[in-house]
Motif scaffolding. Sequence first.
Motif, mmCIF file in Angstrom:
data_model
loop_
_atom_site.group_PDB
_atom_site.id
_atom_site.type_symbol
_atom_site.label_atom_id
_atom_site.label_comp_id
_atom_site.label_asym_id
_atom_site.label_seq_id
_atom_site.Cartn_x
_atom_site.Cartn_y
_atom_site.Cartn_z
ATOM 1 N N SER A 43 0.817 -1.221 0.000
ATOM 2 C CA SER A 43 0.000 0.000 0.000
ATOM 3 C C SER A 43 0.849 1.269 0.000
ATOM 4 O O SER A 43 0.381 2.320 -0.451
ATOM 5 N N MET A 44 2.077 1.178 0.507
ATOM 6 C CA MET A 44 2.938 2.362 0.564
ATOM 7 C C MET A 44 3.678 2.614 -0.739
ATOM 8 O O MET A 44 4.063 3.751 -1.027
ATOM 9 N N GLU A 45 3.896 1.598 -1.539
ATOM 10 C CA GLU A 45 4.691 1.756 -2.760
ATOM 11 C C GLU A 45 4.119 2.776 -3.743
ATOM 12 O O GLU A 45 4.892 3.580 -4.297
ATOM 13 N N PRO A 46 2.815 2.811 -4.008
ATOM 14 C CA PRO A 46 2.319 3.829 -4.942
ATOM 15 C C PRO A 46 2.485 5.255 -4.446
ATOM 16 O O PRO A 46 2.412 6.201 -5.236
ATOM 17 N N TYR A 50 8.895 2.671 -5.038
ATOM 18 C CA TYR A 50 9.087 1.233 -4.941
ATOM 19 C C TYR A 50 10.461 0.849 -4.382
ATOM 20 O O TYR A 50 10.763 -0.331 -4.284
ATOM 21 N N HIS A 51 11.276 1.816 -4.061
ATOM 22 C CA HIS A 51 12.573 1.489 -3.481
ATOM 23 C C HIS A 51 12.378 1.049 -2.029
ATOM 24 O O HIS A 51 11.582 1.651 -1.293
ATOM 25 N N PRO A 52 13.098 0.002 -1.586
ATOM 26 C CA PRO A 52 12.922 -0.469 -0.196
ATOM 27 C C PRO A 52 13.208 0.588 0.857
ATOM 28 O O PRO A 52 12.607 0.563 1.933
ATOM 29 N N ASN A 53 14.123 1.522 0.563
ATOM 30 C CA ASN A 53 14.431 2.569 1.542
ATOM 31 C C ASN A 53 13.264 3.519 1.761
ATOM 32 O O ASN A 53 13.246 4.264 2.749
ATOM 33 N N LYS A 54 12.303 3.503 0.853
ATOM 34 C CA LYS A 54 11.128 4.361 0.992
ATOM 35 C C LYS A 54 9.898 3.570 1.405
ATOM 36 O O LYS A 54 9.239 3.900 2.388
ATOM 37 N N SER A 55 9.587 2.526 0.656
ATOM 38 C CA SER A 55 8.363 1.774 0.933
ATOM 39 C C SER A 55 8.452 0.941 2.200
ATOM 40 O O SER A 55 7.422 0.567 2.760
ATOM 41 N N GLN A 56 9.663 0.648 2.676
ATOM 42 C CA GLN A 56 9.830 -0.158 3.883
ATOM 43 C C GLN A 56 10.385 0.657 5.052
ATOM 44 O O GLN A 56 10.841 0.082 6.036
ATOM 45 N N ASN A 57 10.334 1.974 4.920
ATOM 46 C CA ASN A 57 10.859 2.856 5.962
ATOM 47 C C ASN A 57 9.705 3.339 6.837
ATOM 48 O O ASN A 57 8.773 3.983 6.351
ATOM 49 N N LYS A 173 -4.259 2.562 0.833
ATOM 50 C CA LYS A 173 -5.555 1.903 0.795
ATOM 51 C C LYS A 173 -5.405 0.470 1.270
ATOM 52 O O LYS A 173 -4.331 -0.122 1.183
ATOM 53 N N GLU A 174 -6.500 -0.058 1.766
ATOM 54 C CA GLU A 174 -6.503 -1.439 2.208
ATOM 55 C C GLU A 174 -6.269 -2.372 1.027
ATOM 56 O O GLU A 174 -6.711 -2.108 -0.096
#
Length: 369
Positions: A43-46, A50-57, A173-174
């Motif tokens: 849900s965070m990637e859009p 899509y970089h892990p440092n952003k979407s997984q931070n 979004k869910e």
Amino acid sequence: MSQLGYMMLALGIGSYKAGLFHLITHAYSKALLFLGSGSVIHSMEPIVGYHPNKSQNMIFMGGLRQYMPITAITFLFGTLSLCGIPPFACFWSKDEILVNSWVHFPILGSIAFFTAGLTAFYMFRIYFLTFEGEFRGHFFDDSKKLSSISIWGSLELKKEQSKLDKKLILYPKEANNVMLFPLIFLTIPTIFIGFIGVLFDENTINVDFLSYWLTLSINSFNYSNSEKVLEFLFNAIPSIIIAFFGILIAFYLYGPNFSFLKKEKKKLQLKSEIDIVLKSFSNFIYNWSYYRAYIDGFYSSFFIKGLRFLIKIVSFIDRWIIDGIINGIGIFSFFGGESLKYIEGGRISSYLFFLIFCMFLFFLYSYII
């Protein structure tokens, strides 16, 4: 890794059934947490990229509970289970390991109890930073605004930074049913799978369901199948208190209401000695956790640098002493052979010259001495 440590601890103290029991309960809880993390990342990637440092931070997350309620609830259940809160699955197996280790090896038991508090702390740190508070994903492209976001405590924003164009803000979004159905399905065993290890009376013999399935581990600790449920819960009270203590610390540092308490504290301007001690203690805990209990530094200084220094010494000895002796013998033999080759040429004149030269050196040496 801490849960794997509990399993190895159970095997080390001989509580095989508890180790296998925790493997089963831990599998469902950790699978639920991993799938919940995947739902959050998806849900965070859009929004942030899509970089892990952003979407997984987690700095860019926050407040996702109001946008992803199902994911938040299922993740909370998995978090409570991993922290050892009853009646979730990991509570029954984890506390069995804690009780066994404390009874037979108090030193290992104390370390295991301390680890239980750390588990509750870092798991609820993840939950609070991800699902509580305000959403911080719209600050990912502004380094100045990002610098004011501290993951050690609450989110503090200036008035100028809080004025954003709502039309340009995107929110997570869910996930669809393909991702939600496994989350809901794994929530059921996360809540109820722990009861397979609950003891019940059968013909005056206390047996649990897991012992039927793991017949080879029935001999693991004779008393492990003789406790009543109430006795087990009574023995589990210290670990539950430690887990709640870790949760309270995480809530104080990362909870959504911490910013309100901090503002009220500034208004009152309380600068007592207790506040100074708490601040220094929190800074110590923060540095301790940020540098991973200084284990990496100790490993780098003692093992990596120490081994490199030892290897340099061994390399010097091998290259200049061992190889030097062997190569020196070889070089001495080579030049000695070359010298004898020219001396023993079969010519009488060479033999006479060598004899006279040696006699001259002998007389010269005798004259000098």
